[in-house]
Design a protein around this motif. Structure first.
Motif, PDB file in Angstrom:
ATOM      1  N   GLU A  35      -1.049  -1.492  -4.550  1.00  0.00           N
ATOM      2  CA  GLU A  35      -2.346  -0.816  -4.559  1.00  0.00           C
ATOM      3  C   GLU A  35      -2.217   0.598  -4.000  1.00  0.00           C
ATOM      4  N   ASN A  36      -2.925   1.521  -4.597  1.00  0.00           N
ATOM      5  CA  ASN A  36      -3.051   2.875  -4.075  1.00  0.00           C
ATOM      6  C   ASN A  36      -3.546   2.822  -2.628  1.00  0.00           C
ATOM      7  N   ARG A  77       0.394   0.830 -11.382  1.00  0.00           N
ATOM      8  CA  ARG A  77      -0.001  -0.374 -10.661  1.00  0.00           C
ATOM      9  C   ARG A  77       0.304  -1.636 -11.453  1.00  0.00           C
ATOM     10  N   ASN A 116      -7.357   3.202  -2.091  1.00  0.00           N
ATOM     11  CA  ASN A 116      -8.094   1.999  -2.498  1.00  0.00           C
ATOM     12  C   ASN A 116      -7.899   0.876  -1.486  1.00  0.00           C
ATOM     13  N   ALA A 117      -6.660   0.691  -1.056  1.00  0.00           N
ATOM     14  CA  ALA A 117      -6.378  -0.353  -0.076  1.00  0.00           C
ATOM     15  C   ALA A 117      -7.077  -0.046   1.245  1.00  0.00           C
ATOM     16  N   SER A 141       0.852  -1.187   0.000  1.00  0.00           N
ATOM     17  CA  SER A 141       0.000   0.000   0.000  1.00  0.00           C
ATOM     18  C   SER A 141       0.884   1.232   0.000  1.00  0.00           C
ATOM     19  N   ASN A 175      -6.999   3.799 -13.366  1.00  0.00           N
ATOM     20  CA  ASN A 175      -6.585   3.590 -11.976  1.00  0.00           C
ATOM     21  C   ASN A 175      -6.521   4.875 -11.160  1.00  0.00           C
ATOM     22  N   ARG A 207     -11.623   1.302  -9.588  1.00  0.00           N
ATOM     23  CA  ARG A 207     -10.372   2.022  -9.851  1.00  0.00           C
ATOM     24  C   ARG A 207     -10.508   3.048 -10.979  1.00  0.00           C
ATOM     25  N   ALA A 210      -4.486  -5.480   0.095  1.00  0.00           N
ATOM     26  CA  ALA A 210      -3.938  -5.505  -1.263  1.00  0.00           C
ATOM     27  C   ALA A 210      -3.517  -6.917  -1.633  1.00  0.00           C
ATOM     28  N   HIS A 231      -6.924  -9.109  -1.794  1.00  0.00           N
ATOM     29  CA  HIS A 231      -7.697  -8.766  -2.983  1.00  0.00           C
ATOM     30  C   HIS A 231      -6.998  -9.264  -4.238  1.00  0.00           C
ATOM     31  N   HIS A 270       1.317  -7.654  -5.048  1.00  0.00           N
ATOM     32  CA  HIS A 270       0.272  -6.762  -5.552  1.00  0.00           C
ATOM     33  C   HIS A 270       0.458  -5.361  -4.981  1.00  0.00           C
TER      34      HIS A 270
END
Length: 330
Positions: A112-113, A77, A116-117, A70, A161, A157, A311, A314, A110
């Motif tokens: 993730e922003n 991404r 978002n996370a 994160s 994204n 997203r 993250a 998911h 993975h």
């Protein structure tokens, strides 16, 4: 022995790595200062990787199934690259995914922003855990202001994204600067924005105040408000009013059931909420606002860890397996 998941949270001040099982139970964690500058990122990533190895070694035979990272935007991404977020100077084109994949070749990795996370974390482990709303937004309200969106039960997203970059919305033609825009939502509702409001307010303030004339932080304003300082209360009321104005836009456009706000809002809710609610009532459609709740983030200081873990979960599509996770709201 079951496999574990690793979460790596990279923040502007500190970074952390943690391990958890399939149900989201934390098994261990390490936190360290985030290095800045051209050499800072390499040292930080090496130390995080070393601590990750320690966490894995503590559970022999339980190699990580997935690793979640994160971090703030901008990022690529898909390519797994951090592209020098504003709070991470020197972290330019850092191939974070490939570096962790090299360290743990059997794990999927993975990126993730962080907003978002954070939305996934609050949805599955925090404020949205029990009701699982179909449509929810998570607002960071920390150093900056961003949003993660869960729409129809799925993380949204956007086409490239960059959905949820609400800090760019301009609420006034002039005002504190955030996201490079004067009068932006981030300018009024972020740590940096509150500092700008405080500096301007202190300069013109004629009464007594605990705020000095040197560098004023958002934490100073929060402490002053707790002590009843009138200037600090006015600053947070102003921020709360603009928070309500921005939320009115989200409520009207997305017809959300739940809005979860972290960091500064969670710590200063009593000073921000009255003005926020007054403005929100004025700005949002009654029919949309009637079914929407605005609550503070429930994960507290652990949100960074759970964001990184989400993250990973998911990325592996195993979030529904977290149904037996322990309560984290208490």
């Amino acid at each position: 022995m079951s496999q574990i998941y690793l979460g790596v949270d990279i923040g502007g001040t500190t970074s952390s790595v943690c391990a958890a099982d399939e149900q989201g139970r934390l098994l261990g964690e390490f936190t360290l200062p985030t290095g800045k500058g051209e050499d800072g990122w390499e040292d930080t990533v090496n130390r995080l990787t070393g601590h990750a190895r320690e966490l894995v070694a503590a559970r022999p035979g339980a190699g990580p199934r997935a690793i979640g990272i994160s971090c703030g935007s901008p990022m690529d991404r898909e390519a797994g690259i951090i592209q020098e977020p504003a709070n991470l100077p020197g972290w330019q084109d850092v191939p974070i995914v490939s570096l962790l994949r090299d360290a743990f070749p059997r794990a999927s990795v993975h990126l993730e922003n962080d907003a978002n996370a954070g939305a996934l974390a609050e949805y599955h482990f925090g404020a949205g855990r029990h009701e699982r709303p179909s449509n929810m937004a998570f607002l960071t309200f920390g150093t900056g202001l961003g949003a993660g969106l869960v729409l129809k039960g799925q993380l949204y997203r956007g086409a490239s994204n960059y959905a949820g970059e609400i800090g760019h919305i301009r609420l006034e033609q002039d005002g504190p600067v955030g996201c490079g825009k004067a009068g932006s939502w981030e300018g009024f509702c972020s740590g940096g924005g509150i500092e700008q409001l405080a500096a301007a307010g202190r300069e013109s303030w004629q009464g007594e105040t605990c705020l000095g004339k040197e560098k004023i932080t958002a934490a100073d304003v929060g402490r002053g408000a707790l002590g009843g300082d009138e200037l600090c209360l006015e600053i947070l009321s102003t921020s709360g009013s603009y928070l309500g104005r921005g939320l009115g836009i989200l409520v009207d456009i997305l017809n959300l059931e739940l809005i979860v706000i972290g960091s500064i809002f969670a710590r200063c809710e009593e000073f921000l909420r009255p003005a926020m609610e007054d403005t929100l009532q004025q700005e949002a459609r009654h029919e949309a606002l009637e079914c929407c709740r605005v609550v503070p983030a429930a994960l507290g200081e652990e949100i960074g860890l759970y964001s990184a873990l989400c993250a990973a979960y998911h990325g592996e599509s195993t979030l529904e397996a977290t149904a037996g996770a322990p309560d984290t709201e208490d």
